[in-house]
Design an enzyme around this catalytic site. Structure first.
Site, PDB file in Angstrom:
ATOM      1  N   THR A   1      46.870  18.605  39.563  1.00 26.58           N
ATOM      2  CA  THR A   1      46.181  17.843  38.771  1.00 26.58           C
ATOM      3  C   THR A   1      46.404  17.891  37.517  1.00 26.58           C
ATOM      4  OG1 THR A   1      44.415  19.555  37.823  1.00 26.58           O
ATOM      5  CG2 THR A   1      43.089  18.481  38.763  1.00 26.58           C
TER       6      THR A   1
ATOM      7  N   THR B   1      46.815  15.146  33.442  1.00 22.28           N
ATOM      8  CA  THR B   1      45.596  13.982  32.590  1.00 22.28           C
ATOM      9  C   THR B   1      45.155  13.353  33.068  1.00 22.28           C
ATOM     10  OG1 THR B   1      48.051  15.535  31.341  1.00 22.28           O
ATOM     11  CG2 THR B   1      46.307  13.885  30.796  1.00 22.28           C
TER      12      THR B   1
ATOM     13  N   ARG C   1      43.272  13.690  39.977  1.00 25.11           N
ATOM     14  CA  ARG C   1      43.586  14.340  40.629  1.00 25.11           C
ATOM     15  C   ARG C   1      44.128  14.170  42.144  1.00 25.11           C
ATOM     16  NH1 ARG C   1      39.668  18.685  41.026  1.00 25.11           N
ATOM     17  NH2 ARG C   1      39.537  18.790  39.329  1.00 25.11           N
ATOM     18  N   VAL C   2      45.121  15.098  42.882  1.00 32.80           N
ATOM     19  CA  VAL C   2      45.784  14.626  43.586  1.00 32.80           C
ATOM     20  C   VAL C   2      45.277  15.248  44.839  1.00 32.80           C
ATOM     21  CG1 VAL C   2      47.981  15.120  45.076  1.00 32.80           C
ATOM     22  CG2 VAL C   2      47.469  14.376  41.845  1.00 32.80           C
TER      23      VAL C   2
ATOM     24  N   ASP D   1      59.616  11.920  32.586  1.00 29.54           N
ATOM     25  CA  ASP D   1      58.686  13.251  32.624  1.00 29.54           C
ATOM     26  C   ASP D   1      59.015  14.359  33.271  1.00 29.54           C
ATOM     27  OD1 ASP D   1      56.632  14.702  31.511  1.00 29.54           O
ATOM     28  OD2 ASP D   1      54.620  13.796  32.533  1.00 29.54           O
TER      29      ASP D   1
ATOM     30  N   LYS E   1      60.208  17.683  34.612  1.00 21.72           N
ATOM     31  CA  LYS E   1      59.851  19.618  34.542  1.00 21.72           C
ATOM     32  C   LYS E   1      59.250  20.380  35.123  1.00 21.72           C
ATOM     33  CE  LYS E   1      55.209  17.464  33.226  1.00 21.72           C
ATOM     34  NZ  LYS E   1      54.360  17.558  32.836  1.00 21.72           N
TER      35      LYS E   1
ATOM     36  N   ASN F   1      56.687  18.638  37.918  1.00 22.08           N
ATOM     37  CA  ASN F   1      56.075  17.217  38.719  1.00 22.08           C
ATOM     38  C   ASN F   1      57.147  17.365  39.445  1.00 22.08           C
ATOM     39  OD1 ASN F   1      54.496  16.483  37.308  1.00 22.08           O
ATOM     40  ND2 ASN F   1      55.746  15.371  35.689  1.00 22.08           N
TER      41      ASN F   1
ATOM     42  N   ASP G   1      55.002  11.915  40.006  1.00 25.73           N
ATOM     43  CA  ASP G   1      54.504  11.665  38.855  1.00 25.73           C
ATOM     44  C   ASP G   1      55.454  10.750  38.251  1.00 25.73           C
ATOM     45  OD1 ASP G   1      53.499  11.008  37.025  1.00 25.73           O
ATOM     46  OD2 ASP G   1      53.079  13.272  36.087  1.00 25.73           O
TER      47      ASP G   1
ATOM     48  N   THR H   1      56.488  15.210  28.286  1.00 26.51           N
ATOM     49  CA  THR H   1      56.026  17.039  27.868  1.00 26.51           C
ATOM     50  C   THR H   1      56.626  17.444  26.530  1.00 26.51           C
ATOM     51  OG1 THR H   1      55.666  16.946  30.462  1.00 26.51           O
ATOM     52  CG2 THR H   1      55.373  18.944  29.154  1.00 26.51           C
TER      53      THR H   1
HETATM   54  N1  LIG Z   1      53.273  13.796  47.302  1.00 23.22           N
HETATM   55  C1  LIG Z   1      52.673  15.038  46.719  1.00 23.22           C
HETATM   56  N2  LIG Z   1      52.915  16.179  47.358  1.00 23.22           N
HETATM   57  C2  LIG Z   1      51.770  17.059  47.200  1.00 23.22           C
HETATM   58  N3  LIG Z   1      50.717  17.660  46.099  1.00 23.22           N
HETATM   59  C3  LIG Z   1      51.548  16.500  45.050  1.00 23.22           C
HETATM   60  C4  LIG Z   1      51.836  15.085  45.502  1.00 23.22           C
HETATM   61  N4  LIG Z   1      52.268  14.853  44.243  1.00 23.22           N
HETATM   62  C5  LIG Z   1      51.321  15.130  42.829  1.00 23.22           C
HETATM   63  N5  LIG Z   1      51.053  15.713  43.693  1.00 23.22           N
HETATM   64  C6  LIG Z   1      50.290  17.566  42.411  1.00 23.22           C
HETATM   65  O1  LIG Z   1      49.347  16.947  41.812  1.00 23.22           O
HETATM   66  C7  LIG Z   1      49.991  17.826  40.979  1.00 23.22           C
HETATM   67  C8  LIG Z   1      49.805  16.482  39.274  1.00 23.22           C
HETATM   68  O2  LIG Z   1      50.080  14.565  40.524  1.00 23.22           O
HETATM   69  P1  LIG Z   1      50.370  13.814  38.869  1.00 23.22           P
HETATM   70  O3  LIG Z   1      51.635  14.790  38.141  1.00 23.22           O
HETATM   71  O4  LIG Z   1      50.999  12.755  40.027  1.00 23.22           O
HETATM   72  O5  LIG Z   1      49.491  13.841  38.181  1.00 23.22           O
HETATM   73  P2  LIG Z   1      49.224  13.029  36.551  1.00 23.22           P
HETATM   74  O6  LIG Z   1      48.026  12.731  36.137  1.00 23.22           O
HETATM   75  O7  LIG Z   1      50.023  12.175  36.342  1.00 23.22           O
HETATM   76  O8  LIG Z   1      49.999  14.958  35.561  1.00 23.22           O
HETATM   77  P3  LIG Z   1      50.875  15.126  34.655  1.00 23.22           P
HETATM   78  O9  LIG Z   1      50.276  15.707  33.147  1.00 23.22           O
HETATM   79  O10 LIG Z   1      51.856  15.561  34.675  1.00 23.22           O
HETATM   80  O11 LIG Z   1      50.909  13.435  33.787  1.00 23.22           O
HETATM   81  C9  LIG Z   1      51.271  17.334  40.687  1.00 23.22           C
HETATM   82  O12 LIG Z   1      51.742  18.086  39.845  1.00 23.22           O
HETATM   83  C10 LIG Z   1      52.135  18.708  42.116  1.00 23.22           C
HETATM   84  O13 LIG Z   1      51.547  19.668  41.972  1.00 23.22           O
HETATM   85 MG   LIG Z   2      52.254  15.511  36.801  1.00 23.90          MG
END
Ligand SMILES: Nc1ncnc2c1ncn2[C@@H]1O[C@H](COP(=O)(O)OP(=O)(O)OP(=O)(O)O)[C@@H](O)[C@H]1O
Ligand SMILES: [Mg+2]
Lengths: 397, 412
Positions: B98, B100, B103-104, B220, B222, B225, B238, B256
């Site tokens: 997850t 901000t 949710r993935v 971003d 880090k 990501n 991300d 970040t």
């Molecule tokens: N293609 C993928 N395969 C497996 N896990 C993934 C994938 N994409 C994202 N994730 C998991 O989901 C998490 C959150 O995804 P993402 O960073 O895209 O969301 P966000 O809400 O944009 O996050 P942030 O708060 O960093 O902006 C990632 O840190 C990772 O652990």
């Molecule tokens: Mg992220």
């Protein structure tokens, strides 16, 4: 300004108002920072290949491992991953996943159609002096140029806090404003729960007071994050100056944007630089440094070795040659001079003296080369025929 | 530029396959060209077409030279909108992460054909209400369009397709089973220089590609990501803050806290140079286990970033080459920052920290990953942390919001 709080991280024990923005004796009241034991090693050299610790193999075997080492060490999921030694690790570093922060996207006024001008609220010279003292050594303001500074000073708006016990900001709430105390005393409370709680102890612990000249809430100028503390008036008849994030960011953005576009358009006019790509021009525009000179300053001295070139951003300047009492040329906004210094080390062929106060944007030969590589190869792209004179009488803006 | 050319010539001979079967052109396609290409191929219109397209997508893509990524017909099909597809066409297996905004989920096709049963994907779900409230409407649109354009790069997660329904946006990504580099780093406390160099090298190639071929700033970087694929290579995920810049600077503060460049903090307008700053911070964190500027209070982090030099601890000992590259990336003055000065990424590649690295071999994944994730089967998610379930009740995306905002989400 309504909107939602960007769910940022919140320090549990952090005092968001620590350090230099607090008035009074206690310059270092900050509760947050944990000092690290660090050793500064400025004298490292990277010139000794003998110290290189990696054992890279020849081309043939590069496929396997080196120079990255070859052993796959993960034999279980990350949670079972082997731990290396723990020494030297800062005890208080928060090891959790870090989430991102973001401000609302803004587009520069000049690139859109709206005609935004910053708000202006009149102030007395005394008030200006006090405000300058309060904010211009803050890291969010310290780098502003004169124009930006005066726009910011104009935009700060009076906010009377008539009674004692008024919460100006509430811990956990969204933050859009930054405040400077003009009059009165304010108290800072932090509730370890991260937000103001109901009930008599809901404010949490009092961690500091802010006096006239002090300021608080600066994080709100960067993005919308939950307030890390509650700030309350401690006496009646207080007065604050307030500045909101959008105004702050627009002032900075619009003036930076305009200056950048101005520089780029100036640079387009310089024949010597006509072969630069757009990318290269924007690189140079990014690196140009603004300098101000009072009237009567010799910016370029005839006979000196030329090291920098100049764009005249505002004001007027005149060109003098030895033995001629009257100026041989007159420069106004958008004119440039000294550009041959980028090309060779020939002495300056004339002097340039400011006639009024001037603002110039300047870049040295070294900076130019650092960003774009050897000048010669750029020049070779075209047949620029440098005149004998630094001051080319034919060049017109 | 030189780098791209080099990769191309040497790799045609070496890898043969992909580059010899696709027309090779030097210039990246213009926006116009891309548009035309997008028009040409038929978009999956029905759920069945959509599912078939998703099932056909195979992870076994060959890395293509950066200049050919957009030319490869397979990549052009990727990253586009699937009108017919909906979340009901997928089985949501578990949460992978997850952030901000999002949710993935680990997902499988719902009612898969026999041969598709093993196929898994990552589905990034964004709630429109959240996106609007957090003022990220522009950002999610950039995310979708940049990801679509870069599909096919060996170290960037592939956007297979995107779709939307009444209150959510969906991006279907290739599943990166190795989990976050962040997890490995925290468990290991720190990486040795070999490991740090391996990941840094792959990131250098990502940044070179994004900046110099695509004109994109990522913004971003880090460990959270950076994911690992089954073989332990980097997959950058991300693209929520990625933005196509052209030759202009941009102004929206994002990133970040620990990784923000000084020019972002001070609102001076920023460019792709912010990613090189962040890479310096990242290498530092790899080698020491924590970033050079940290505090529980973000304001204190920002004060340090704009005014303090990067200092190194006595323990662990860090090589002079590593210190030098970190300092050169973490240079406040952009006109002196490595990666942003003449030579750009090429200059980074020739820094002594990367001595002995064969960059073509990095690009074509010839080096063995220093950490091989313990992935036992395609849908294995043991490398990911467990996350609490989503809150059951959520703010509705009502008709008034729909009226005002739905047009902004039409690209999904
Ligand atoms: N293609 C993928 N395969 C497996 N896990 C993934 C994938 N994409 C994202 N994730 C998991 O989901 C998490 C959150 O995804 P993402 O960073 O895209 O969301 P966000 O809400 O944009 O996050 P942030 O708060 O960093 O902006 C990632 O840190 C990772 O652990
Ligand atoms: Mg992220």
């Amino acid at each position: 300004m309504s909107g939602n709080t960007f769910p940022g991280r919140r320090g549990t024990n952090s005092n968001p108002f620590s350090g230099s923005t607090l008035s009074g004796e206690s310059e270092q009241t900050s509760l947050g920072p944990i000092s690290k034991v660090m050793e500064e090693e400025e004298n490292d050299t990277v010139t000794s290949p003998a110290t290189a610790s990696f054992n890279f193999a020849g081309k043939g075997s590069s496929t396997f491992g080196s120079p990255f080492g070859g052993d796959a060490s993960g034999q279980g999921p990350p949670s079972s991953f082997k731990q290396s030694s723990t020494d030297g690790f800062p005890a208080h570093y928060g090891m959790g996943r870090r989430t991102s922060v973001s401000a609302e996207s803004l587009n520069p006024t000049a690139s859109s159609n709206d005609n935004w001008t910053p708000p202006f609220h009149r102030k007395t010279p005394d008030q200006i002096t006090r405000l300058k003292k309060s904010i211009f050594n803050n890291f969010l303001f310290s780098h502003l140029d004169d124009e930006q500074s005066s726009q910011i000073l104009g935009a700060l708006v009076e906010k009377p806090i008539p009674a004692k016990g008024i919460k100006v900001i509430t811990q956990g709430d969204q933050g859009d404003f930054f405040y400077v105390v003009e009059k009165g005393i304010f108290e800072i409370y932090v509730n370890p729960a991260g937000s103001l709680q109901p009930g008599p102890d809901g404010l949490g612990k009092k961690v500091a007071t802010i006096e006239p000249g002090g300021s608080f809430g600066e994080l709100a100028l960067m993005y919308n994050a939950p307030r890390a503390a509650t700030v309350m008036s401690a006496e009646p008849g207080c007065l604050l100056w307030a500045l909101d994030r959008i105004t702050f960011r627009r002032i900075l953005m619009d003036s930076t944007f305009q200056r950048r576009r101005l520089y780029e358009s100036f640079l387009e006019e310089v024949p010597l630089l006509s072969t630069l790509t757009k990318y290269e021009r924007s690189k140079i525009a990014d690196a140009l440094e603004t300098q101000k000179y009072p009237a009567g300053t010799t910016i370029i001295q005839e006979g000196d070795v030329g090291e920098a070139f100049y764009l005249l951003e505002s004001g007027e300047a005149e060109v003098y040659k030895k033995g001629t009492p009257n100026p041989v040329k007159h420069y106004t906004k958008g004119d440039y001079f000294g550009e041959l210094a980028l090309l060779n080390d020939a002495p300056r062929a004339a002097s340039v003296v400011s006639k009024t106060e001037v603002k110039v944007a300047t870049l040295g030969k070294d900076g130019f080369q650092r960003l774009l590589g050897p000048v010669e190869s750029i020049m070779r792209r075209t047949k620029y025929e440098p005149g004998v004179e630094v001051i080319d009488p034919l060049h017109k803006k | 530029m030189a780098a791209t050319a080099l990769l191309q010539t040497t790799t045609t001979g070496r890898v043969g396959g992909p580059s010899s079967t696709t027309p090779s052109q030097n210039a990246p396609p213009t926006a116009e060209q891309k548009d035309k290409d997008n028009m040409a191929a038929a978009q999956p219109q029905t759920a069945e077409e959509g599912k078939q397209f998703v099932a056909r997508y195979s992870d076994q893509q060959h890395p293509l030279p950066p200049s050919e990524i957009q030319q490869d017909p397979r990549n052009k099909d990727l990253g586009r909108t699937s009108r017919g597809l909906s979340v009901r066409d997928f089985e949501l297996v578990r949460t992978l992460g997850t952030g901000t905004f999002a949710r993935v989920w680990l997902v499988r096709l719902a009612n898969p054909a026999e041969e598709d049963q093993e196929k898994v994907y990552a589905l990034k779900v964004l709630r429109k209400v959240e996106v609007i409230k957090l003022k990220q409407v522009d950002h999610v649109n950039h995310e979708r369009s940049v990801l679509a354009d870069v599909a096919g790069h060996p170290f960037i997660t592939t956007l297979i397709t995107s779709f939307s329904d009444h209150d959510s946006l969906y991006m279907l990504l290739d599943y990166c089973p190795g989990g976050e580099v962040f997890s490995y780093l925290r468990k290991a406390k720190r990486f040795d220089e070999h490991t740090a160099r391996f990941y840094a090298a792959e990131i250098v190639l990502i940044l070179e590609f994004l900046h110099e071929s695509e004109g994109v700033a990522y913004r971003d970087l880090k460990p959270e990501n950076l994911l690992l694929d089954a073989e332990g290579h980097i997959k950058l995920v991300d693209f929520g803050f990625a933005k196509r810049l052209g030759n202009r600077e941009t102004y929206t503060l994002c990133g970040t806290p620990e990784y923000l460049a000084p020019e972002v903090i001070q609102s001076m307008g920023h460019t792709t140079a912010v990613d090189w700053w962040a890479l310096g911070i990242l290498i530092y964190e790899f080698l020491t286990g924590y970033p050079p500027f940290w505090n529980s209070n973000p304001i204190e982090i920002y004060k340090q970033i704009v005014s303090k030099p990067v200092l190194f601890p006595t323990e662990p000992a860090i090589s002079p080459e590593a210190k030098d590259i970190i300092r050169q990336f973490c240079t406040v003055d952009r006109s002196h920052r490595l990666g942003n000065i003449s030579g750009r990424a090429e200059r980074v590649k020739s820094h002594p920290f990367f001595r002995g690295v064969y960059w073509d071999d990095v690009y074509y994944r010839k080096y063995r990953g220093p950490i091989i994730p313990p992935v036992r089967y395609p849908g294995d998610a043991q490398c990911f942390d467990q996350y609490p379930d989503e809150k059951a009740e959520r703010e509705p995306y009502d008709d008034a919001m729909k009226k005002q905002w739905d047009d902004h989400f039409k690209d999904f």
